[in-house]
Design a protein around this motif. Sequence first.
Motif, PDB file in Angstrom:
ATOM      1  N   ALA A  79       0.803  -1.223   0.000  1.00  0.00           N
ATOM      2  CA  ALA A  79       0.000   0.000   0.000  1.00  0.00           C
ATOM      3  C   ALA A  79       0.832   1.267   0.000  1.00  0.00           C
ATOM      4  CB  ALA A  79      -0.917   0.001   1.233  1.00  0.00           C
ATOM      5  N   LEU A  80       2.143   1.158   0.028  1.00  0.00           N
ATOM      6  CA  LEU A  80       3.002   2.332   0.120  1.00  0.00           C
ATOM      7  C   LEU A  80       2.712   3.305  -1.012  1.00  0.00           C
ATOM      8  CD1 LEU A  80       6.424   0.689   0.983  1.00  0.00           C
ATOM      9  CD2 LEU A  80       5.256   2.402   2.348  1.00  0.00           C
ATOM     10  N   GLY A  81       2.561   4.594  -0.624  1.00  0.00           N
ATOM     11  CA  GLY A  81       2.477   5.642  -1.631  1.00  0.00           C
ATOM     12  C   GLY A  81       1.131   5.818  -2.262  1.00  0.00           C
ATOM     13  N   THR A 102      -6.107  -7.034  -8.629  1.00  0.00           N
ATOM     14  CA  THR A 102      -4.852  -6.286  -8.664  1.00  0.00           C
ATOM     15  C   THR A 102      -4.515  -5.868 -10.090  1.00  0.00           C
ATOM     16  OG1 THR A 102      -4.042  -7.475  -6.719  1.00  0.00           O
ATOM     17  CG2 THR A 102      -2.399  -6.375  -8.086  1.00  0.00           C
ATOM     18  N   LEU A 103      -4.791  -6.750 -11.052  1.00  0.00           N
ATOM     19  CA  LEU A 103      -4.507  -6.449 -12.453  1.00  0.00           C
ATOM     20  C   LEU A 103      -5.519  -5.478 -13.053  1.00  0.00           C
ATOM     21  CD1 LEU A 103      -3.569 -10.046 -13.671  1.00  0.00           C
ATOM     22  CD2 LEU A 103      -2.014  -8.163 -13.158  1.00  0.00           C
ATOM     23  N   ASN A 152     -10.600  -3.593  -3.289  1.00  0.00           N
ATOM     24  CA  ASN A 152     -11.416  -2.881  -4.268  1.00  0.00           C
ATOM     25  C   ASN A 152     -12.638  -3.720  -4.591  1.00  0.00           C
ATOM     26  OD1 ASN A 152     -10.766  -4.627  -6.698  1.00  0.00           O
ATOM     27  ND2 ASN A 152      -8.714  -3.831  -6.294  1.00  0.00           N
ATOM     28  N   ALA A 153     -13.564  -3.157  -5.351  1.00  0.00           N
ATOM     29  CA  ALA A 153     -14.834  -3.842  -5.602  1.00  0.00           C
ATOM     30  C   ALA A 153     -14.631  -5.166  -6.330  1.00  0.00           C
ATOM     31  CB  ALA A 153     -15.759  -2.922  -6.410  1.00  0.00           C
ATOM     32  N   HIS A 154     -13.727  -5.185  -7.304  1.00  0.00           N
ATOM     33  CA  HIS A 154     -13.518  -6.406  -8.077  1.00  0.00           C
ATOM     34  C   HIS A 154     -12.927  -7.513  -7.203  1.00  0.00           C
ATOM     35  CE1 HIS A 154     -13.251  -8.254 -12.130  1.00  0.00           C
ATOM     36  NE2 HIS A 154     -12.335  -8.999 -11.536  1.00  0.00           N
ATOM     37  N   THR A 155     -11.931  -7.160  -6.408  1.00  0.00           N
ATOM     38  CA  THR A 155     -11.313  -8.140  -5.519  1.00  0.00           C
ATOM     39  C   THR A 155     -12.305  -8.686  -4.507  1.00  0.00           C
ATOM     40  OG1 THR A 155      -9.126  -7.120  -5.730  1.00  0.00           O
ATOM     41  CG2 THR A 155      -9.514  -8.450  -3.769  1.00  0.00           C
ATOM     42  N   ASN A 156     -13.134  -7.804  -3.962  1.00  0.00           N
ATOM     43  CA  ASN A 156     -13.996  -8.157  -2.836  1.00  0.00           C
ATOM     44  C   ASN A 156     -15.245  -8.928  -3.242  1.00  0.00           C
ATOM     45  OD1 ASN A 156     -14.123  -6.176   0.162  1.00  0.00           O
ATOM     46  ND2 ASN A 156     -15.002  -8.202  -0.111  1.00  0.00           N
ATOM     47  N   PHE A 162      -5.438  -0.913  -3.988  1.00  0.00           N
ATOM     48  CA  PHE A 162      -5.720  -0.881  -2.552  1.00  0.00           C
ATOM     49  C   PHE A 162      -6.463   0.406  -2.211  1.00  0.00           C
ATOM     50  CE2 PHE A 162      -1.868  -3.366  -3.261  1.00  0.00           C
ATOM     51  CZ  PHE A 162      -2.332  -4.601  -2.837  1.00  0.00           C
ATOM     52  N   LYS A 163      -7.785   0.313  -2.173  1.00  0.00           N
ATOM     53  CA  LYS A 163      -8.643   1.470  -1.939  1.00  0.00           C
ATOM     54  C   LYS A 163      -9.261   1.363  -0.544  1.00  0.00           C
ATOM     55  CE  LYS A 163      -9.627   1.243  -6.896  1.00  0.00           C
ATOM     56  NZ  LYS A 163      -8.732   2.288  -7.438  1.00  0.00           N
ATOM     57  N   GLY A 164     -10.226   2.244  -0.244  1.00  0.00           N
ATOM     58  CA  GLY A 164     -10.839   2.211   1.084  1.00  0.00           C
ATOM     59  C   GLY A 164      -9.914   2.661   2.178  1.00  0.00           C
ATOM     60  N   THR A 165      -8.973   3.561   1.856  1.00  0.00           N
ATOM     61  CA  THR A 165      -7.962   3.966   2.821  1.00  0.00           C
ATOM     62  C   THR A 165      -8.194   5.361   3.385  1.00  0.00           C
ATOM     63  OG1 THR A 165      -6.538   4.833   1.055  1.00  0.00           O
ATOM     64  CG2 THR A 165      -6.229   2.532   1.691  1.00  0.00           C
ATOM     65  N   LYS A 166      -9.106   6.121   2.830  1.00  0.00           N
ATOM     66  CA  LYS A 166      -9.301   7.508   3.254  1.00  0.00           C
ATOM     67  C   LYS A 166      -9.999   7.593   4.617  1.00  0.00           C
ATOM     68  CE  LYS A 166     -10.957  10.390   0.203  1.00  0.00           C
ATOM     69  NZ  LYS A 166     -11.761  10.944  -0.912  1.00  0.00           N
TER      70      LYS A 166
END
Length: 330
Positions: free
Chosen positions: A28-30, A59-60, A93-97, A125-129
């Motif tokens: 998740a860095l950066g 991820t892809l 993310n939505a696709h992964t989940n 890697f979303k949902g971090t805010k």
Amino acid sequence: MSHRRVRPAPRSRLITWWATAGAVTALALGLPGTSVAADRPAPPEGGIASAPAAFVRGTLAPDAAPPGANNWKCRPTAAHPRPVVLLHATLTNAHTNWSMLSPQLKRAGYCVFAPNYGGAPGVPFKGTKHIPDSAREIARYVDRVLKATGSRQVDLVGHSQGGGLLPRWYLRFEGGTNPARPSHNKVRRLIGLAPSNHGTTLSGLGTLTTALGLNPTVSAVAGQAYSDQLVGSRVNTVLDRDGDTQRGVAYTVIATRYDEAVTPYRNQFLTAGPGATVRNITLQDICPQDRSEHLSIAYDSNAAQLVLNALDPAHAERVHCRFSAPLLGG
């Protein structure tokens, strides 16, 4: 909610969690902090039955909708009058989940929508805010779904943050409910898979970073949602101040005893307030052989049937318990 003393997580579970957390945090860095909805519709075919396969594909193609989701021409039927909005977990993310549950719901006759939130386009890697910021994103997205489908209400199904603090903040503070007129709520049901409702110790990791004053440092890497979901956070304190629920909403919590991320797992359970209903479910009380933990619960066929039953309790079906493995699902 039970107040029984919770046993510490076994050492093997702690090692698994620390290894997983370290790997995900490193990846998740950066990450930047803007967001995008997974708007590109995907066909209902091609569902993924295991969490690792979904992780690779997500991820892809981190901005792609999961199979069956985001058909903006979908119109709800009399049998299923409310669209279902799927809210992913932190650092996913939505696709992964949702690549298993989304096509399953589509085949069952639902209009399914799955946004990405709390993360930048192109990163997996979303949902971090900060959770209140993400809740405003979800408010706009739900309004868009209601306008496109002509529906009065939606049902929310979420995993981890997406089933706990995020939708609860939206319901209470960002227009998801109407306290004066609950019949005008925008949300009828909230179903949480391993939801972070009352914060987590992260199998000791969160307790350690809090004690060492490292939460701002970790949040700078993994996102503010990390600190927001810890036991005792300001987000948790504000949300819990006036009770767990909102009038007119039916809540379902589906938890696993093997959860290594939202710990202790009983922190996931809710207490019903006036005008609301709550059903707290522990997977192993229904399927004792189920070994799903926090990550694989979204790819657990037993949990998926419980979600379908919660969405349409009048036509609930018996759960045909299958073995579901840690990290893999089943």
